[in-house]
Each structure stands twice: as C-alpha cells, then as structure tokens.
Design a protein around this motif. Structure first.
Motif, short mmCIF file in Angstrom:
data_model
loop_
_atom_site.label_atom_id
_atom_site.label_comp_id
_atom_site.label_asym_id
_atom_site.label_seq_id
_atom_site.Cartn_x
_atom_site.Cartn_y
_atom_site.Cartn_z
N ILE A 16 0.88 -1.18 0.00
CA ILE A 16 0.00 0.00 0.00
C ILE A 16 0.91 1.23 0.00
O ILE A 16 1.38 1.68 1.04
CB ILE A 16 -0.94 0.08 1.23
N GLU A 18 1.53 5.05 -0.01
CA GLU A 18 0.67 6.10 0.60
C GLU A 18 1.49 7.32 0.99
O GLU A 18 2.70 7.30 0.99
CB GLU A 18 -0.01 5.54 1.87
N ILE A 34 2.59 1.18 3.71
CA ILE A 34 2.00 0.90 5.03
C ILE A 34 2.33 -0.51 5.50
O ILE A 34 2.67 -0.74 6.66
CB ILE A 34 0.47 1.10 4.99
N ARG A 101 -4.42 1.36 14.16
CA ARG A 101 -3.13 1.87 13.67
C ARG A 101 -3.35 3.22 13.02
O ARG A 101 -4.45 3.54 12.59
CB ARG A 101 -2.54 0.91 12.62
N ASN A 103 -3.28 5.87 10.10
CA ASN A 103 -3.40 5.85 8.64
C ASN A 103 -2.90 7.21 8.13
O ASN A 103 -1.88 7.69 8.60
CB ASN A 103 -4.83 5.51 8.23
N GLU A 121 -7.22 -3.62 9.06
CA GLU A 121 -8.17 -4.26 8.15
C GLU A 121 -8.00 -5.77 8.06
O GLU A 121 -6.88 -6.27 8.08
CB GLU A 121 -8.00 -3.67 6.74
N PRO A 124 -8.96 -5.28 2.44
CA PRO A 124 -9.15 -3.86 2.13
C PRO A 124 -10.59 -3.38 2.36
O PRO A 124 -11.54 -4.00 1.88
CB PRO A 124 -8.75 -3.78 0.65
N ALA A 125 -10.73 -2.32 3.16
CA ALA A 125 -12.02 -1.70 3.50
C ALA A 125 -12.92 -2.58 4.37
O ALA A 125 -14.09 -2.26 4.59
CB ALA A 125 -12.74 -1.22 2.27
N LEU A 152 -12.52 4.75 8.94
CA LEU A 152 -11.25 4.56 8.23
C LEU A 152 -10.70 5.95 7.90
O LEU A 152 -11.01 6.53 6.87
CB LEU A 152 -11.50 3.74 6.96
N ASN A 154 -8.73 8.89 6.63
CA ASN A 154 -7.95 8.93 5.41
C ASN A 154 -7.56 10.35 5.01
O ASN A 154 -7.14 11.12 5.88
CB ASN A 154 -8.69 8.16 4.31
N ILE A 202 -13.98 4.11 -3.53
CA ILE A 202 -13.85 4.52 -2.13
C ILE A 202 -12.91 5.72 -2.04
O ILE A 202 -11.80 5.66 -2.58
CB ILE A 202 -13.28 3.35 -1.29
N ASP A 204 -10.03 8.03 -0.84
CA ASP A 204 -8.80 7.72 -0.07
C ASP A 204 -8.02 9.01 0.19
O ASP A 204 -8.57 9.96 0.75
CB ASP A 204 -8.01 6.65 -0.84
N TYR A 219 -9.91 4.98 -4.54
CA TYR A 219 -9.44 3.61 -4.33
C TYR A 219 -10.43 2.66 -4.99
O TYR A 219 -11.65 2.81 -4.84
CB TYR A 219 -9.36 3.35 -2.82
N THR A 246 -4.36 5.30 -4.15
CA THR A 246 -4.45 5.57 -2.71
C THR A 246 -4.28 7.03 -2.30
O THR A 246 -4.89 7.47 -1.33
CB THR A 246 -3.39 4.75 -1.96
O1 LIG Z 1 -4.55 3.51 1.90
C1 LIG Z 1 -5.19 3.66 2.94
O2 LIG Z 1 -5.49 4.73 3.36
C2 LIG Z 1 -5.65 2.46 3.72
O3 LIG Z 1 -4.70 2.14 4.65
C3 LIG Z 1 -5.99 1.35 2.81
O4 LIG Z 1 -6.19 0.20 3.50
C4 LIG Z 1 -7.13 1.74 1.87
O5 LIG Z 1 -7.39 3.07 1.90
C5 LIG Z 1 -8.44 1.06 2.11
O6 LIG Z 1 -8.34 -0.29 2.11
C6 LIG Z 1 -9.47 1.50 1.11
O7 LIG Z 1 -10.61 1.77 1.74
#
Ligand SMILES: O=C(O)[C@H](O)[C@@H](O)[C@H](O)[C@H](O)CO
Ligand SMILES: [Zn+2]
Length: 299
Positions: A16, A18, A34, A101, A103, A121, A124-125, A152, A154, A202, A204, A219, A246
């Motif tokens: 991942i 990010e 990540i 954790r 993010n 997770e 994912p999600a 979640l 983000n 989704i 992100d 995402y 992401t």
């Molecule tokens: O990249 C991130 O921010 C999360 O840690 C990921 O796990 C994804 O965003 C998620 O799975 C999508 O919803």
C-alpha cells in the motif's frame, strides 16, 4: 490546459503506497508502504530509491523542520532520524485500544501534524467500525483528539486561505469540510462537500491545489478526481492504469506534477497479471494547475 500525460515513475511496487510528500530541496518524493512497513524516498534526478523499515504499519510520514521526519506508525507519533535510521516515540494514541493503527496524516500550515487512526483491516475496507479517531500532534508534543467514531481515517488537507479543513473517512464515501481555526488548530461545523458516485469507488488520500480545488484518490476506481468544494461538483477525472489508487500530492518543478500512489494489497494473481503496475507511483503532467508546497512539523 495542455495534454494530460500519465507516466509510471516509481517502478518498485508497494503493497500500500501512501502519503506522498514532495521534498523540494532534494527533488525527492517521500512516501510510505503501510504494509512494507517502510518509508521510502525516490530521487527524481537519479531515479534511486532509499528505504528504511519501521517496526509496524506506518500510515504517514512528514518532514520535520528541525530535520528528519515524523511518522504515524502503529499507535504512536514517532521521530525518524533518517541518517541514523533510528525511530523514537514522541507520543502514543488509542491507548485503550489494541487493534488500531495510524493511517493518513499531513502537516497543517502552522506546523501541527494531523493524523487519524483506524482498525487494522481484515481485507481492504473490511474492518471493525468506529474504532478510529483524528488526532493532531502539537509542536510541544502534546496530542489533541479532534473526534472519534471514525471508520477509516484517510485523506486530509487545508484550503489555501487556511479557513477550511477537508477530510475523508473512507467508509462515508464523502469528502467533508470543517471550519478551521489556524490559531488554535481547532475544527468546527462539520458538513459534507462531495459524495462519491458509484463508479468512483472509495475515497482515499487527497491534496489541495493552489486554486483551492481538491484532488481525490479513488481507491478501487483507478482514478483521481478534481472536486470544487464550494459547489460540490466534480471538475475533472484523470484515469490511471491501476485500480487501487491511494493518494496524491503535487511536486516537481513549480509543483505542477501530480504524483499518485497505488497499492496491490488484496489483489489476486489474475488481477495482478492484468495490472502489472499495481503498487507503483505515477506522475501526471499537463494538468495546468499548481499545488502548494508541503509544510513541515514545527516541533
Ligand atoms: O490507503 C489507505 O489509506 C488504507 O490504509 C488502505 O487500507 C485503503 O485506503 C483502504 O483499504 C481503502 O478503503
Ligand atoms: Zn489512504
């Protein structure tokens, strides 16, 4: 507007990828994997990648004014001495929880480090809901809890005039806004500014451009969309050759290039064969807009 071009620049794949941040002085892109778990720096001039492993999941990395970096790793804010490859705890969050954790995170225009948490997770999600919170680390190393009940945590960023804070809790499928008090770092008046359409997947990571428009990583939808937070409308869609997009940040000369991270976590053999660049980092040029240089943690 010129011709929009998408190029794969970081070919080493991240489970991942990010939290991209452009470091102007070295012409490098800083980011995390990540699940690496690691922090990496890609040098745009030499094409070299330098990495350092962290102890556990690392959600975000930001530059620190006094040198090195600060990370949101596991349930701690920690300082990174890049030269010595050493990590030391600054503050711990979610102390009553064991399965969360950090993010995504970013530094505000006054040097505070904002970052949010989520449950780890299953896929994912797919995760235990409402376990996350949004925190900020002040320059004096005290921690502020802005709100909890996050699914979640983000993407986040501030409007160029510092009056608004934009935020994504991915499972709401929205981008939200708050009034921002740059003097106190306080948030007020939460509201929706954009609801994702079905084919946008989704929400992100995100970043703001110099015109105050939001670039949002979608995402599972293989795209970045540009949103006008004033009108709640989508202005532009940029498609990428991989689905799990992401995050994004502006960088390069004059901050006119958009760097876009991606992930391969959760993909099966078949989809990996179809998307051999999953987890790579892309550079989008020709957008005709500029970004805003990143801020450094001032503590
Ligand atoms: O990249 C991130 O921010 C999360 O840690 C990921 O796990 C994804 O965003 C998620 O799975 C999508 O919803
Ligand atoms: Zn993210």
């Amino acid at each position: 507007m010129g011709t929009v071009k998408v190029e794969c620049v970081v070919k080493e794949q991240n489970e991942i990828g990010e939290g991209p941040v452009w470091e102007e002085k070295d012409a490098t892109l800083l980011y995390v994997d990540i699940y690496g778990p690691k922090i990496s720096r890609w040098n745009s001039l030499t094409n070299q990648i330098e990495s350092m492993h962290t102890e556990t999941y690392v959600g975000c990395v930001v530059p620190r004014r006094s040198g090195g970096y600060v990370i949101g790793e596991g349930r701690r804010f920690a300082a990174v001495d890049w030269e010595k490859r050493a990590i030391t705890t600054i503050a711990t969050v979610d102390t009553e929880k064991s399965n969360t954790r950090f993010n995504d995170g970013k530094v505000d225009p006054a040097g505070r480090f904002f970052a949010g948490t989520m449950a780890v997770e299953v896929r994912p999600a797919e995760l235990e809901r409402k376990q996350g919170s949004l925190y900020s680390l002040r320059p004096d190393h005290s921690v502020v809890t802005h709100f909890d009940q996050v699914d979640l945590s983000n993407g986040l960023d501030w409007s160029p005039d510092h009056r608004f804070f934009y935020y994504v809790d991915s499972l709401t499928y929205m981008v939200e806004a708050f009034d921002y008090d740059i003097h106190t770092g306080g948030l007020a008046n939460r509201r929706m500014v954009y609801r994702l359409e079905n084919d946008e997947g989704i929400p992100d990571g995100m970043c703001i451009d110099a015109e105050g428009k939001i670039w949002l990583a979608c995402y599972s939808a293989g795209r970045v969309v540009r949103i006008d937070p004033q009108t709640g409308t989508r202005l532009q869609t940029v498609k990428l050759p991989v689905a799990k997009i992401t995050s994004c940040c502006f960088g390069g000369k004059d901050y006119t290039d958009l760097f876009v991270t991606s992930a391969y976590k959760g993909m099966d053999e078949e989809s990996l064969a179809k998307q051999p660049q999953a987890g790579c980092i892309f550079k989008v040029t020709g957008l005709g807009v500029k970004g805003i240089p990143p801020y450094s943690f001032s503590g």
